[in-house]
Write an enzyme that holds these catalytic residues in place. Sequence first.
Site, PDB file in Angstrom:
ATOM      1  CE1 TYR A   1      48.253  38.250  42.343  1.00 45.70           C
ATOM      2  CE2 TYR A   1      49.445  39.864  43.652  1.00 45.70           C
ATOM      3  CZ  TYR A   1      48.568  39.567  42.627  1.00 45.70           C
ATOM      4  OH  TYR A   1      48.000  40.583  41.882  1.00 45.70           O
TER       5      TYR A   1
ATOM      6  NE  ARG B   1      35.131  37.079  37.920  1.00 43.22           N
ATOM      7  CZ  ARG B   1      35.807  36.700  39.005  1.00 43.22           C
ATOM      8  NH1 ARG B   1      35.867  37.506  40.037  1.00 43.22           N
ATOM      9  NH2 ARG B   1      36.408  35.548  39.078  1.00 43.22           N
TER      10      ARG B   1
ATOM     11  CB  SER C   1      50.825  43.285  41.113  1.00 46.57           C
ATOM     12  OG  SER C   1      50.447  43.756  42.395  1.00 46.57           O
TER      13      SER C   1
ATOM     14  CE  LYS D   1      49.736  39.163  39.136  1.00 49.17           C
ATOM     15  NZ  LYS D   1      48.946  39.496  37.936  1.00 49.17           N
TER      16      LYS D   1
ATOM     17  CG  ASN E   1      43.536  41.446  33.521  1.00 49.51           C
ATOM     18  OD1 ASN E   1      43.967  42.248  34.351  1.00 49.51           O
ATOM     19  ND2 ASN E   1      42.318  40.910  33.614  1.00 49.51           N
TER      20      ASN E   1
HETATM   21  P1  NAP Z   1      39.080  39.833  39.390  1.00 47.34           P
HETATM   22  O1  NAP Z   1      38.039  40.881  39.385  1.00 47.34           O
HETATM   23  O2  NAP Z   1      39.020  38.733  40.371  1.00 47.34           O
HETATM   24  O3  NAP Z   1      39.162  39.230  37.911  1.00 47.34           O
HETATM   25  C1  NAP Z   1      39.998  38.142  37.638  1.00 47.34           C
HETATM   26  C2  NAP Z   1      39.846  37.744  36.190  1.00 47.34           C
HETATM   27  O4  NAP Z   1      40.752  36.666  35.924  1.00 47.34           O
HETATM   28  C3  NAP Z   1      38.446  37.244  35.868  1.00 47.34           C
HETATM   29  O5  NAP Z   1      38.102  37.627  34.573  1.00 47.34           O
HETATM   30  C4  NAP Z   1      38.606  35.733  35.946  1.00 47.34           C
HETATM   31  O6  NAP Z   1      37.731  35.021  35.091  1.00 47.34           O
HETATM   32  C5  NAP Z   1      40.013  35.561  35.420  1.00 47.34           C
HETATM   33  N1  NAP Z   1      40.553  34.307  35.887  1.00 47.34           N
HETATM   34  C6  NAP Z   1      40.792  33.929  37.178  1.00 47.34           C
HETATM   35  N2  NAP Z   1      41.247  32.679  37.209  1.00 47.34           N
HETATM   36  C7  NAP Z   1      41.290  32.253  35.922  1.00 47.34           C
HETATM   37  C8  NAP Z   1      41.665  31.045  35.309  1.00 47.34           C
HETATM   38  N3  NAP Z   1      42.114  29.993  36.014  1.00 47.34           N
HETATM   39  N4  NAP Z   1      41.569  30.940  33.959  1.00 47.34           N
HETATM   40  C9  NAP Z   1      41.126  31.978  33.214  1.00 47.34           C
HETATM   41  N5  NAP Z   1      40.745  33.159  33.744  1.00 47.34           N
HETATM   42  C10 NAP Z   1      40.841  33.287  35.081  1.00 47.34           C
HETATM   43  O7  NAP Z   1      40.527  40.461  39.609  1.00 47.34           O
HETATM   44  P2  NAP Z   1      41.239  41.794  39.103  1.00 47.34           P
HETATM   45  O8  NAP Z   1      41.587  42.569  40.299  1.00 47.34           O
HETATM   46  O9  NAP Z   1      40.510  42.454  38.003  1.00 47.34           O
HETATM   47  O10 NAP Z   1      42.597  41.152  38.580  1.00 47.34           O
HETATM   48  C11 NAP Z   1      43.046  41.248  37.249  1.00 47.34           C
HETATM   49  C12 NAP Z   1      44.559  41.207  37.256  1.00 47.34           C
HETATM   50  O11 NAP Z   1      45.038  42.368  37.933  1.00 47.34           O
HETATM   51  C13 NAP Z   1      45.148  40.010  38.010  1.00 47.34           C
HETATM   52  O12 NAP Z   1      46.226  39.467  37.283  1.00 47.34           O
HETATM   53  C14 NAP Z   1      45.639  40.620  39.312  1.00 47.34           C
HETATM   54  O13 NAP Z   1      46.743  39.907  39.830  1.00 47.34           O
HETATM   55  C15 NAP Z   1      46.042  42.000  38.848  1.00 47.34           C
HETATM   56  N6  NAP Z   1      46.117  42.968  39.939  1.00 47.34           N
HETATM   57  C16 NAP Z   1      45.012  43.308  40.650  1.00 47.34           C
HETATM   58  C17 NAP Z   1      45.118  44.222  41.689  1.00 47.34           C
HETATM   59  C18 NAP Z   1      43.942  44.638  42.520  1.00 47.34           C
HETATM   60  O14 NAP Z   1      44.157  45.306  43.549  1.00 47.34           O
HETATM   61  N7  NAP Z   1      42.729  44.311  42.147  1.00 47.34           N
HETATM   62  C19 NAP Z   1      46.361  44.771  42.002  1.00 47.34           C
HETATM   63  C20 NAP Z   1      47.471  44.398  41.257  1.00 47.34           C
HETATM   64  C21 NAP Z   1      47.326  43.505  40.220  1.00 47.34           C
HETATM   65  P3  NAP Z   1      36.404  34.280  35.693  1.00 47.34           P
HETATM   66  O15 NAP Z   1      35.381  35.381  35.898  1.00 47.34           O
HETATM   67  O16 NAP Z   1      36.020  33.341  34.635  1.00 47.34           O
HETATM   68  O17 NAP Z   1      36.803  33.636  36.983  1.00 47.34           O
END
Ligand code: NAP
Length: 256
Positions: A159, A15, A146, A163, A93
């Site tokens: 967190y 996702r 991030s 990052k 990711n």
């Molecule tokens: P998200 O929608 O919550 O997706 C998180 C993803 O990571 C999911 O596919 C989840 O898989 C997987 N995941 C979580 N815990 C895991 C684990 N223990 N083992 C394996 N997979 C795991 O979040 P997102 O925003 O897309 O985040 C993706 C990346 O972008 C992250 O590293 C986050 O720190 C970074 N990021 C996000 C933002 C933001 O504003 N959204 C900003 C900066 C950086 P499951 O579905 O199986 O749980």
Amino acid sequence: MLLNDKTVIITGASRGIGAAAALECARQGANLVIGYSGSPTSKGQVDELIQQIEAQGRKAVAVGAPAEDPDTGAALVAAAVEHFSGVDVFVNNAGICPFHSFLDMPRETYLKTVDTNLNGAYFAVQAAANQMKEQGRGGAIIAVSSISALVGGAMQTHYTPTKAGLLSLMQSCAVALGPYGIRCNAVLPGTIETDINRDDLSDTDKRQYMESRTPLGRLGRPDDLAGPIVFLASDMARYVTGASLLVDGGMFVNLQ
Ligand code: NAP
């Protein structure tokens, strides 16, 4: 087709940002290994994503395994070798951000965050790099870091170091792996609307504040990261390594 017939592994691709990046990689001609936690609740999303990838005429397999397990990277690489004969691009990711204040941070929340976001990533990048070295045709590694690698957050003291660590890991790996033609770069998303910040952004005041801080006038969407990730994965970025790319609508530079 920027990634024609390339094999791309993306962790946390069930996702959010990872899923959007996976779909764009498929549109650009790649076959995918979809990493996710293995949770039954995410399995439906993974199946749907694989269908969307197959609708693009590409192939995808899923590996459900915890990112914090140091063996998960090897399992992802093994799936890429088994199904697609190798790996060209590895996107780290997967990540969590359980918002919590500093002074009473539970030890297990801190350790889980560091293990998931950084320690597992270290060994996954190592596994992908060893496979790329053995193949002898170079490769691209991208960490989803991030904006939090560059700025602080009172509710993110567990967190932000992960990052910053990922950004640093890409810089050092760029040096270590350059001789093998393996490029290592980081993308630094700003505030992208996904499950990771759904609760935080349900606070209307917080949401409006974040929007007002963003020169482009809106929060990010997962597919805003897809182009930058594909670019860094592709030969268009063939002389780009050790770099970091902010994808934040201008939020970071908007201080005054
Ligand atoms: P998200 O929608 O919550 O997706 C998180 C993803 O990571 C999911 O596919 C989840 O898989 C997987 N995941 C979580 N815990 C895991 C684990 N223990 N083992 C394996 N997979 C795991 O979040 P997102 O925003 O897309 O985040 C993706 C990346 O972008 C992250 O590293 C986050 O720190 C970074 N990021 C996000 C933002 C933001 O504003 N959204 C900003 C900066 C950086 P499951 O579905 O199986 O749980």
